[in-house]
Design a protein around this motif. Structure first.
Motif, short mmCIF file in Angstrom:
data_model
loop_
_atom_site.label_atom_id
_atom_site.label_comp_id
_atom_site.label_asym_id
_atom_site.label_seq_id
_atom_site.Cartn_x
_atom_site.Cartn_y
_atom_site.Cartn_z
N ARG A 199 39.79 25.69 51.36
CA ARG A 199 40.00 26.84 50.86
C ARG A 199 40.09 27.97 51.87
O ARG A 199 40.94 28.76 51.97
CB ARG A 199 39.66 27.31 49.41
CG ARG A 199 40.25 28.44 48.83
CD ARG A 199 39.83 28.38 47.34
NE ARG A 199 38.25 28.76 47.24
CZ ARG A 199 37.80 29.99 46.99
NH1 ARG A 199 38.65 31.22 46.73
NH2 ARG A 199 36.42 30.54 46.95
N LEU A 200 38.79 28.08 52.15
CA LEU A 200 38.62 29.04 53.31
C LEU A 200 39.42 29.20 54.60
O LEU A 200 39.55 30.16 55.22
CB LEU A 200 37.09 29.31 53.43
CG LEU A 200 36.15 29.81 52.10
CD1 LEU A 200 35.05 29.56 52.41
CD2 LEU A 200 36.59 31.26 51.81
N THR A 201 39.73 28.12 55.04
CA THR A 201 40.39 27.92 56.12
C THR A 201 41.79 28.20 56.25
O THR A 201 42.60 28.19 57.04
CB THR A 201 40.35 26.24 56.78
OG1 THR A 201 41.04 25.47 55.82
CG2 THR A 201 38.79 26.02 56.97
N LEU A 243 31.19 27.41 54.70
CA LEU A 243 31.62 26.75 55.82
C LEU A 243 30.64 26.00 56.74
O LEU A 243 30.88 24.91 57.40
CB LEU A 243 32.68 27.64 56.39
CG LEU A 243 33.93 28.27 55.88
CD1 LEU A 243 34.31 29.46 56.29
CD2 LEU A 243 35.12 27.15 56.01
N SER A 244 29.56 26.77 57.02
CA SER A 244 28.42 26.16 57.83
C SER A 244 27.98 25.11 57.35
O SER A 244 27.75 24.07 58.03
CB SER A 244 27.51 27.39 58.03
OG SER A 244 26.80 27.39 56.85
N LEU A 245 27.75 24.98 55.77
CA LEU A 245 27.06 23.96 55.29
C LEU A 245 28.18 22.55 55.24
O LEU A 245 27.37 21.36 55.55
CB LEU A 245 26.62 24.27 53.78
CG LEU A 245 25.63 22.98 53.12
CD1 LEU A 245 24.66 22.94 54.03
CD2 LEU A 245 25.57 23.53 51.73
N ALA A 246 29.34 23.15 55.12
CA ALA A 246 30.18 21.91 55.12
C ALA A 246 30.36 21.15 56.54
O ALA A 246 30.39 19.97 56.58
CB ALA A 246 31.79 22.20 54.76
N ALA A 247 30.45 22.08 57.62
CA ALA A 247 30.33 21.45 58.94
C ALA A 247 29.02 20.67 59.28
O ALA A 247 29.20 19.65 60.15
CB ALA A 247 30.56 22.61 59.85
N VAL A 248 27.91 20.97 58.67
CA VAL A 248 26.66 20.48 58.99
C VAL A 248 26.41 19.17 58.25
O VAL A 248 26.38 18.12 59.01
CB VAL A 248 25.57 21.39 58.80
CG1 VAL A 248 23.94 20.43 58.79
CG2 VAL A 248 25.55 22.38 59.81
N MET A 249 26.91 19.30 56.95
CA MET A 249 26.78 18.07 56.32
C MET A 249 27.82 16.86 56.35
O MET A 249 27.45 15.67 56.34
CB MET A 249 26.80 18.50 54.61
CG MET A 249 25.48 19.22 54.02
SD MET A 249 25.62 19.62 52.35
CE MET A 249 25.98 17.94 51.72
N ALA A 256 36.24 19.44 60.01
CA ALA A 256 35.19 19.80 60.45
C ALA A 256 35.08 21.17 61.49
O ALA A 256 34.39 22.14 61.54
CB ALA A 256 34.04 18.91 60.92
N ALA A 257 36.16 20.85 62.53
CA ALA A 257 36.20 21.85 63.57
C ALA A 257 36.88 22.96 62.84
O ALA A 257 36.53 24.20 63.60
CB ALA A 257 37.30 21.17 64.70
N ARG A 258 37.75 22.76 62.29
CA ARG A 258 38.18 24.18 61.21
C ARG A 258 37.33 25.00 60.52
O ARG A 258 37.17 26.04 60.64
CB ARG A 258 39.70 23.81 60.42
CG ARG A 258 40.69 23.13 61.07
CD ARG A 258 41.67 22.48 60.11
NE ARG A 258 42.17 23.48 59.15
CZ ARG A 258 42.51 23.43 58.01
NH1 ARG A 258 42.90 22.06 57.56
NH2 ARG A 258 43.19 24.34 57.39
N TRP A 259 36.50 24.30 59.83
CA TRP A 259 35.44 24.72 59.05
C TRP A 259 34.47 25.53 60.24
O TRP A 259 33.98 26.74 59.93
CB TRP A 259 34.48 23.88 58.43
CG TRP A 259 35.29 23.03 57.19
CD1 TRP A 259 36.45 23.31 56.59
CD2 TRP A 259 34.88 21.70 57.04
NE1 TRP A 259 36.58 22.27 55.94
CE2 TRP A 259 35.77 21.28 56.05
CE3 TRP A 259 33.75 20.94 57.07
CZ2 TRP A 259 35.70 20.46 55.18
CZ3 TRP A 259 33.67 19.68 56.34
CH2 TRP A 259 34.61 19.38 55.57
N THR A 260 34.15 24.82 61.23
CA THR A 260 33.26 25.70 62.24
C THR A 260 33.92 26.71 62.59
O THR A 260 33.00 27.77 62.96
CB THR A 260 33.05 24.64 63.42
OG1 THR A 260 32.35 23.40 62.78
CG2 THR A 260 32.27 25.25 64.57
#
Length: 472
Positions: A199-201, A243-249, A256-260
């Motif tokens: 949603r945030l991306t 976003l950070s936690l999603a990219a790490v988990m 993942a690249a979009r979240w980062t």
């Protein structure tokens, strides 16, 4: 209390079936419908690759005591008084879908999960096994009730102003107790976090989500004020947390690249000041002067919230600094963007003079004292030592107090000793008495969530294998 051996302390119950019928699976599925990703795609914390942290340094003893007390209260008396029955599907009755119903148990879960996972839990009034059952109940219920997993509009939550933060808390707690979750719980947790991160991306360099509604800045580039007296710093960095936690988990997820990237954008927007718009700095691949479309803090490091210069929201940059341990638990460096302008804001707390009502000046941090000066008043109450002590600790661990005197470690001691004084008034681990001390209805839960994340930051920074808090 003595710390248990690393990692073996995480296996309190043995097989998942030991959790009992009350924790039975209540719903099926839960994988992201769009990506097909689920719990099996989550990379668990590699505890075996992390060293130990005895917590015997002075700051560690203080934070350990705060976490042990707060988690004991939240998963003990508070939980027992709040959750008295299971619903027919086997989940807890959260009693609503608003902040009280979702954020508070999510913060309690962070405190309990951290204490249980790191061996700092105090079992004097509730065994670690029973505390684990309760923590899992919170985690699994929160994830199952998110709209990614729940078609019932009367009981589902998500897609709101603050829901990314709630998802972050619930997912972090679940990640810490991953071994205690079954496949359905894990799928639900992953789907919840993916949904909020995706949603945030959809936002851009002006809007948090989509192309309308909530904006990233209080003040636009042209100087016009979008939200007078209401910095967007806190909303930006709590959204970045999810976003950070999603990219790490889920580092192999197709998004993942979009979240980062979006994580970095929100971190930079949160701490943007006018000087950034005219400079030539590039951080994590983003040129500030061209990407930023506004500001949230002043060049002197202060910010406004609730229509006043507000120190409590200056230390809300703790959420940015927590990214150090989030990435550290995965053996990765956190983005340098998380440190942007932290030194500037911390300097404003320690050194910037403000007028006193009866003449003269004072900084926000009073010399050799735990007292906080609020230049324009504090509408949240009277006692917040750990809000500041937590931030002091994080600033010190991240080395963001360079050139500031006194250093952050001194202030951590003063503020956290005062926090321990507040807690010493009670036997059950709580911090507050009269609600006037802190008028937020989640005041105890806020202490617990901060204590858990502060401890995890210490765990990484003062690890037996060296400082594992790294910034790219």
């Amino acid at each position: 209390m003595a710390a248990l051996p690393p990692l073996s302390r995480r296996h309190f119950l043995g097989a998942a079936g030991a959790l009992g019928a009350a924790a039975a699976v209540g719903a099926s599925g839960g994988a992201s419908a769009e990506s097909g990703a689920g719990g099996s795609d989550v990379i668990p914390i590699g505890w075996g690759q992390l060293g130990s942290y005895p917590g015997t340094d002075a700051a560690g003893k203080r934070v350990t005591t705060i976490l042990a007390g707060s988690s004991r209260y939240l998963i003990g008396p508070w939980y027992a008084g709040m959750y008295t029955r299971y619903l027919p599907d086997g989940y807890l009755d959260l009693k609503g879908t608003d902040e009280r119903a979702i954020r508070l148990p999510a913060m309690a879960a962070v405190a309990a999960a951290t204490a249980l996972a790191t061996g700092t839990y105090d079992p004097r009034t509730l065994s670690a096994a029973n505390a684990t059952i309760r923590a899992r109940n919170l985690i699994r219920t929160l994830a199952a009730r998110h709209r990614a997993n729940n078609p019932d509009t009367t009981t589902r939550w998500g897609n709101t102003w603050q829901s990314a933060l709630w998802a972050y808390y619930a997912a972090l707690a679940g990640w810490l107790l991953w071994d205690e979750l079954d496949a359905t719980d894990r799928d639900h947790l992953a789907a919840m976090l993916i949904w909020e991160a995706d949603r945030l991306t959809t936002g851009n360099d002006v809007f948090l989500i989509g192309t309308g509604g909530e904006q990233l800045y209080m003040t636009r580039r042209d100087g016009s004020v979008v939200t007078p007296g209401d910095s967007k710093a806190e909303e930006d960095n709590w959204s970045a947390a999810a976003l950070s936690l999603a990219a790490v988990m889920l580092p192999d997820h197709p998004n993942a690249a979009r979240w980062t990237r979006r994580n970095i954008e929100l971190l930079l927007a949160a701490a943007a000041c006018p000087a950034d718009l005219a400079g030539d700095e590039t951080i994590n691949g983003i040129r500030l002067s061209t990407w930023l479309q506004g500001t949230n803090i002043a060049d002197d490091g202060t910010l406004e919230n609730h229509a006043r210069l507000h120190p409590l929201y200056m230390v809300a940059f703790d959420q940015s600094l927590y990214q150090g341990f989030v990435f550290g638990l995965a053996g990765r460096p956190a983005p340098r963007a998380a440190l942007h302008n932290i030194n500037r804001t911390y300097g404003a707390l320690v050194d910037l003079p403000f007028a006193l009502p009866d003449g003269g000046t004072s900084p926000i941090y009073r010399e050799n004292s735990a007292e906080i000066y609020y230049p324009e008043g504090n509408d949240w109450g009277t006692h917040f030592p750990f809000y500041f002590g937590n931030f002091d600790l994080l600033v010190s661990l991240a080395g963001q107090d360079a050139g500031i005197d006194p250093a952050a470690a001194k202030w951590e001691r003063l503020h956290n000793e005062d926090q321990l004084r507040l807690m010493s008034r009670f036997t059950d681990g709580r911090t507050y008495g009269d609600s006037a001390e802190n008028t937020y209805y989640g005041r105890e839960h806020r202490i617990g969530a901060m204590a858990g994340q502060a401890y995890l930051s210490l765990y990484l920074a003062r690890n037996a294998r060296g400082n594992l808090l790294r910034w790219s």
